[in-house]
Design a protein around this motif. Structure first.
Motif, PDB file in Angstrom:
ATOM      1  N   VAL A 281       0.996  -1.188  -0.193  1.00  0.00           N
ATOM      2  CA  VAL A 281       0.079   0.060  -0.022  1.00  0.00           C
ATOM      3  C   VAL A 281       0.973   1.291   0.012  1.00  0.00           C
ATOM      4  N   TRP A 282       0.225   2.392  -0.410  1.00  0.00           N
ATOM      5  CA  TRP A 282       1.129   3.653  -0.320  1.00  0.00           C
ATOM      6  C   TRP A 282       2.015   4.143   0.996  1.00  0.00           C
ATOM      7  N   SER A 283       1.202   3.866   1.794  1.00  0.00           N
ATOM      8  CA  SER A 283       1.766   4.297   3.259  1.00  0.00           C
ATOM      9  C   SER A 283       3.150   3.233   3.514  1.00  0.00           C
ATOM     10  N   LEU A 284       2.904   2.033   3.254  1.00  0.00           N
ATOM     11  CA  LEU A 284       4.085   1.245   3.365  1.00  0.00           C
ATOM     12  C   LEU A 284       5.196   1.349   2.462  1.00  0.00           C
ATOM     13  N   TYR A 285       4.813   1.794   1.323  1.00  0.00           N
ATOM     14  CA  TYR A 285       5.712   2.235   0.279  1.00  0.00           C
ATOM     15  C   TYR A 285       6.460   3.240   0.623  1.00  0.00           C
ATOM     16  N   SER A 286       5.767   4.483   1.090  1.00  0.00           N
ATOM     17  CA  SER A 286       6.581   5.598   1.593  1.00  0.00           C
ATOM     18  C   SER A 286       7.432   5.209   2.692  1.00  0.00           C
ATOM     19  N   TYR A 287       7.052   4.389   3.697  1.00  0.00           N
ATOM     20  CA  TYR A 287       7.824   4.053   4.748  1.00  0.00           C
ATOM     21  C   TYR A 287       9.215   3.152   4.379  1.00  0.00           C
ATOM     22  N   SER A 288       8.981   2.438   3.308  1.00  0.00           N
ATOM     23  CA  SER A 288      10.088   1.697   2.890  1.00  0.00           C
ATOM     24  C   SER A 288      10.857   2.667   2.056  1.00  0.00           C
ATOM     25  N   LYS A 289      10.397   3.680   1.380  1.00  0.00           N
ATOM     26  CA  LYS A 289      11.321   4.592   0.846  1.00  0.00           C
ATOM     27  C   LYS A 289      12.240   5.398   1.717  1.00  0.00           C
ATOM     28  N   ALA A 290      11.567   5.517   2.701  1.00  0.00           N
ATOM     29  CA  ALA A 290      12.215   6.756   3.786  1.00  0.00           C
ATOM     30  C   ALA A 290      13.171   5.976   4.600  1.00  0.00           C
TER      31      ALA A 290
ATOM     32  N   GLY B 215      12.902  12.546   0.802  1.00  0.00           N
ATOM     33  CA  GLY B 215      11.892  13.523   0.007  1.00  0.00           C
ATOM     34  C   GLY B 215      10.787  13.050  -0.832  1.00  0.00           C
ATOM     35  N   TYR B 216      11.314  11.700  -1.618  1.00  0.00           N
ATOM     36  CA  TYR B 216      10.490  10.993  -2.336  1.00  0.00           C
ATOM     37  C   TYR B 216       9.316  10.396  -1.375  1.00  0.00           C
ATOM     38  N   ALA B 217       9.700   9.920  -0.132  1.00  0.00           N
ATOM     39  CA  ALA B 217       8.774   9.356   0.876  1.00  0.00           C
ATOM     40  C   ALA B 217       7.835  10.491   1.188  1.00  0.00           C
ATOM     41  N   ALA B 218       8.346  11.859   1.682  1.00  0.00           N
ATOM     42  CA  ALA B 218       7.484  12.784   2.018  1.00  0.00           C
ATOM     43  C   ALA B 218       6.666  13.240   0.923  1.00  0.00           C
ATOM     44  N   ALA B 219       7.068  13.416  -0.246  1.00  0.00           N
ATOM     45  CA  ALA B 219       6.027  13.486  -1.551  1.00  0.00           C
ATOM     46  C   ALA B 219       4.699  12.562  -1.617  1.00  0.00           C
ATOM     47  N   ILE B 220       4.937  11.510  -1.368  1.00  0.00           N
ATOM     48  CA  ILE B 220       3.972  10.323  -1.266  1.00  0.00           C
ATOM     49  C   ILE B 220       2.988  10.539  -0.296  1.00  0.00           C
ATOM     50  N   SER B 221       3.599  10.862   0.945  1.00  0.00           N
ATOM     51  CA  SER B 221       2.869  11.059   2.077  1.00  0.00           C
ATOM     52  C   SER B 221       1.853  12.423   1.848  1.00  0.00           C
ATOM     53  N   MET B 222       2.611  13.449   1.187  1.00  0.00           N
ATOM     54  CA  MET B 222       1.548  14.627   1.041  1.00  0.00           C
ATOM     55  C   MET B 222       0.440  14.283   0.099  1.00  0.00           C
TER      56      MET B 222
END
Length: 206
Positions: free
Chosen positions: A153-162, A169-176
């Motif tokens: 899911v997007w939230s886990l994808y953001s977590y893994s990127k960070a 920065g990429y993870a923060a953009a996904i979170s936004m």
């Protein structure tokens, strides 16, 4: 029983599900065997095989979400004055009409709240996927396991990127993006449920 998912520590909840779906000693396969499902039709891995992994994700997250909703709805229904329901029954209303014309309209606030809460929770939720598929599916490579099982899911994808690839920065953009989607959905819910009308003073004194 509805309180159990809420009061159980997350890691214990995740470990219980890992045990439930263990192909050798898990509860799921044993129950399916008891009702006559042939062994060759049983999933080799509930965590990795599609569509069983997606179904398990819905159950794991859904049980927690349903428990919260049931608590709110139970309290809301009990707060409805019995006189309203009794008066409707005396006037000849059927049970279906009571539910449709009295109970559901009086539950608009709780329904709006639970819907909005669950939407934001699902957009931000990744901890159960991380714990269940990370611990039970493949150890440290939780992102790869989740992606292979189709439960990323997007939230886990953001977590893994960070925290795995250090692309903050990429993870923060996904979170936004998730924040914007959440706000858009909340505004849509306000429109559907008639938020302005809900904010008006009640015309009936009870």
């Amino acid at each position: 029983s509805w309180l159990l998912p809420r009061i159980t520590p997350g890691i214990i909840y995740a470990l219980l599900w890992i045990w439930f779906v263990d192909p050798r000693v898990g509860l799921f396969n044993k129950l399916l065997s008891m009702i006559g499902v042939p062994e060759h039709l049983l999933p080799g891995s509930w965590l990795l095989e599609k569509p069983y992994a997606q179904l398990l994700l819905v159950i794991v997250n859904g049980y927690v979400g349903a428990s919260f909703g049931m608590i709110v709805y139970t309290a809301a229904i009990k707060s409805i004055p019995p006189d309203l329901i009794n008066a409707a029954l005396v006037d000849g209303a059927t049970d279906f009409q009571v539910v449709r014309r009295i109970i559901i309209p009086l539950l608009k606030w709780p329904i709006l709240f639970v819907t909005a809460w669950q939407t934001l929770s699902l957009l931000a939720s990744y901890e159960y996927i991380l714990m269940v598929w990370g611990a039970g599916g493949g150890g440290g490579d939780y992102a790869g396991v989740a992606r292979a099982a189709g439960v990323m899911v997007w939230s886990l994808y953001s977590y893994s990127k960070a925290f795995a690839e250090y692309l903050y920065g990429y993870a923060a953009a996904i979170s936004m993006v998730l924040v914007v989607i959440g706000l858009a959905l909340i505004l849509l819910y306000f429109k559907i449920f008639g938020f302005k009308r809900l904010m008006e003073p009640s015309r009936v004194e009870v």
